[in-house]
Design an enzyme around this catalytic site. Structure first.
Site, mmCIF file in Angstrom:
data_model
loop_
_atom_site.group_PDB
_atom_site.id
_atom_site.type_symbol
_atom_site.label_atom_id
_atom_site.label_comp_id
_atom_site.label_asym_id
_atom_site.label_seq_id
_atom_site.Cartn_x
_atom_site.Cartn_y
_atom_site.Cartn_z
ATOM 1 N N ASN A 5 -12.620 -3.492 2.611
ATOM 2 C CA ASN A 5 -13.575 -2.391 2.627
ATOM 3 C C ASN A 5 -14.490 -2.534 1.412
ATOM 4 O OD1 ASN A 5 -12.337 -1.241 4.912
ATOM 5 N ND2 ASN A 5 -10.852 -0.179 3.642
ATOM 6 N N ASP A 44 0.850 -1.195 0.000
ATOM 7 C CA ASP A 44 0.000 0.000 0.000
ATOM 8 C C ASP A 44 0.885 1.244 0.000
ATOM 9 O OD1 ASP A 44 -3.234 0.457 1.026
ATOM 10 O OD2 ASP A 44 -1.861 2.172 1.019
ATOM 11 N N ILE A 45 0.488 2.222 -0.802
ATOM 12 C CA ILE A 45 1.274 3.449 -0.943
ATOM 13 C C ILE A 45 1.195 4.315 0.315
ATOM 14 C CG2 ILE A 45 -0.513 4.980 -1.937
ATOM 15 C CD1 ILE A 45 1.580 5.685 -4.119
ATOM 16 N N HIS A 78 -6.800 -6.073 2.068
ATOM 17 C CA HIS A 78 -5.671 -5.483 2.796
ATOM 18 C C HIS A 78 -5.125 -6.522 3.774
ATOM 19 C CE1 HIS A 78 -6.588 -1.075 2.085
ATOM 20 N NE2 HIS A 78 -7.810 -1.538 1.920
ATOM 21 N N HIS A 93 -10.026 -5.549 -3.303
ATOM 22 C CA HIS A 93 -8.683 -5.725 -2.752
ATOM 23 C C HIS A 93 -8.785 -6.159 -1.292
ATOM 24 C CE1 HIS A 93 -9.881 -1.488 -2.425
ATOM 25 N NE2 HIS A 93 -9.233 -1.453 -1.276
ATOM 26 N N GLY A 132 -16.197 2.108 3.598
ATOM 27 C CA GLY A 132 -14.918 2.817 3.527
ATOM 28 C C GLY A 132 -14.090 2.506 2.297
ATOM 29 N N GLN A 133 -14.733 1.962 1.237
ATOM 30 C CA GLN A 133 -13.978 1.605 0.027
ATOM 31 C C GLN A 133 -13.719 2.842 -0.826
ATOM 32 O OE1 GLN A 133 -15.955 -1.228 -2.529
ATOM 33 N NE2 GLN A 133 -14.131 -1.541 -3.790
#
Ligand code: AMP
Length: 119
Positions: free
Chosen positions: A93, A33-34, A108, A106, A99-100
């Site tokens: 999410n 994750d960035i 997490h 994806h 909260g997507q």
């Protein structure tokens, strides 16, 4: 749709946007994750564009099973400590109230020593 030209994660999978890839096979792609919430924070995504967990059908059971069974080994390989002292958190999410933010399914995977930035 197997691919959405406007989807940021489809672009990452195709290499059109750079990412810190940590896993790839025929069906799945994994990258860090960035904006990590935790010392270890990567995502596993299906290469096929599926907008969210809400779109899954029984035909996707094997695909999702592969993600869930890969996650423990990839967590260890990427810096999480072993269960039970270590471990990791898995979050999917889904939708606005879930909260997507990126509408390509994806999973997490987060872990590492606490405290974390969030969660
Ligand atoms: P979500 O809120 O579950 O949709 O999570 C989307 C996640 O994608 C967030 O944690 C972002 O930090 C992450 N993200 C967005 N763009 C990128 C990118 N180009 N490379 C890596 N992670 C990204």
């Amino acid at each position: 749709m197997s691919h959405d030209p406007n989807c940021v994660f489809c672009k990452i999978i195709e290499g059109r946007i750079p990412s810190r890839k940590m896993y790839e096979d025929e069906d799945l792609f994994g990258f860090h994750d960035i904006a990590p919430w935790a010392p270890v924070h990567f995502m596993l995504v299906p290469k096929r564009h599926i907008a969210s967990m809400a779109q899954l059908t029984p035909d996707d059971a094997a695909l999702m099973g592969r993600i869930m069974t890969l996650a423990p080994q990839l967590a260890l390989d990427n810096g999480c400590s072993p269960y039970p002292e270590g471990g990791f958190r898995v979050v999917v999410n889904t939708g606005a109230q879930g909260g997507q933010e990126v509408h390509h399914l994806h999973v997490h995977v987060m872990g590492g020593p606490r405290p974390w930035l969030k969660g």
